[in-house]
Design a protein around this motif. Structure first.
Motif, PDB file in Angstrom:
ATOM      1  N   MET A  25     -35.990 -35.456  -8.335  1.00  0.00           N
ATOM      2  CA  MET A  25     -37.082 -34.538  -8.079  1.00  0.00           C
ATOM      3  C   MET A  25     -36.501 -33.183  -7.669  1.00  0.00           C
ATOM      4  N   SER A  26     -37.042 -32.121  -8.247  1.00  0.00           N
ATOM      5  CA  SER A  26     -36.580 -30.773  -7.928  1.00  0.00           C
ATOM      6  C   SER A  26     -37.210 -30.284  -6.639  1.00  0.00           C
ATOM      7  N   ARG A  27     -36.499 -29.416  -6.000  1.00  0.00           N
ATOM      8  CA  ARG A  27     -36.969 -28.810  -4.760  1.00  0.00           C
ATOM      9  C   ARG A  27     -37.572 -27.448  -5.084  1.00  0.00           C
ATOM     10  N   ILE A  28     -38.656 -27.098  -4.411  1.00  0.00           N
ATOM     11  CA  ILE A  28     -39.261 -25.784  -4.595  1.00  0.00           C
ATOM     12  C   ILE A  28     -38.421 -24.764  -3.834  1.00  0.00           C
ATOM     13  N   THR A  29     -38.024 -23.718  -4.546  1.00  0.00           N
ATOM     14  CA  THR A  29     -37.263 -22.621  -3.958  1.00  0.00           C
ATOM     15  C   THR A  29     -37.923 -21.310  -4.369  1.00  0.00           C
ATOM     16  N   GLN A  30     -37.472 -20.229  -3.794  1.00  0.00           N
ATOM     17  CA  GLN A  30     -38.002 -18.919  -4.180  1.00  0.00           C
ATOM     18  C   GLN A  30     -37.739 -18.643  -5.661  1.00  0.00           C
ATOM     19  N   ASP A  31     -36.667 -19.202  -6.190  1.00  0.00           N
ATOM     20  CA  ASP A  31     -36.309 -18.985  -7.591  1.00  0.00           C
ATOM     21  C   ASP A  31     -37.195 -19.729  -8.581  1.00  0.00           C
ATOM     22  N   ASN A  32     -37.813 -20.828  -8.177  1.00  0.00           N
ATOM     23  CA  ASN A  32     -38.662 -21.570  -9.116  1.00  0.00           C
ATOM     24  C   ASN A  32     -40.133 -21.633  -8.691  1.00  0.00           C
ATOM     25  N   LEU A  33     -40.472 -21.000  -7.618  1.00  0.00           N
ATOM     26  CA  LEU A  33     -41.849 -21.002  -7.121  1.00  0.00           C
ATOM     27  C   LEU A  33     -42.831 -20.458  -8.153  1.00  0.00           C
ATOM     28  N   TYR A  34     -42.384 -19.507  -8.937  1.00  0.00           N
ATOM     29  CA  TYR A  34     -43.246 -18.882  -9.937  1.00  0.00           C
ATOM     30  C   TYR A  34     -43.836 -19.901 -10.928  1.00  0.00           C
ATOM     31  N   LEU A  35     -43.212 -21.047 -11.044  1.00  0.00           N
ATOM     32  CA  LEU A  35     -43.685 -22.060 -11.991  1.00  0.00           C
ATOM     33  C   LEU A  35     -44.998 -22.711 -11.560  1.00  0.00           C
ATOM     34  N   ILE A  36     -45.274 -22.761 -10.266  1.00  0.00           N
ATOM     35  CA  ILE A  36     -46.508 -23.413  -9.808  1.00  0.00           C
ATOM     36  C   ILE A  36     -47.614 -22.427  -9.437  1.00  0.00           C
ATOM     37  N   LEU A  37     -47.293 -21.149  -9.353  1.00  0.00           N
ATOM     38  CA  LEU A  37     -48.303 -20.170  -8.939  1.00  0.00           C
ATOM     39  C   LEU A  37     -49.466 -20.016  -9.925  1.00  0.00           C
ATOM     40  N   PRO A  38     -49.239 -20.006 -11.234  1.00  0.00           N
ATOM     41  CA  PRO A  38     -50.382 -19.810 -12.144  1.00  0.00           C
ATOM     42  C   PRO A  38     -51.497 -20.840 -11.974  1.00  0.00           C
TER      43      PRO A  38
END
Length: 67
Positions: free
Chosen positions: A1-14
């Motif tokens: 499972m991936s961890r949410i970071t500032q670098d991938n947060l954009y993937l869940i915002l929409p």
């Protein structure tokens, strides 16, 4: 499972923004464009796009209540 970071947060915002926009449109009888303007200019969104606040963990109802 991936961890949410500032670098991938954009993937869940929409999806979060979409849910909140739908609620705004229905409750305030406004257009999607106006709903998006309100969301993206809100303090809620500024917090949502910052991973350290953990606001991304909240559901759309909780986010909607803070706009």
């Amino acid at each position: 499972m991936s961890r949410i970071t500032q670098d991938n947060l954009y993937l869940i915002l929409p999806s979060k923004v979409s849910w909140v926009a739908d609620m705004l449109c229905a409750d305030k009888h406004i257009s999607v464009i106006e709903a998006m303007r309100r969301i993206y200019s809100s303090d809620m969104y500024k917090q949502l796009e910052t991973e350290s606040t953990k606001r991304w963990y909240e559901g759309p109802v909780s986010l909607y209540q803070t706009i």
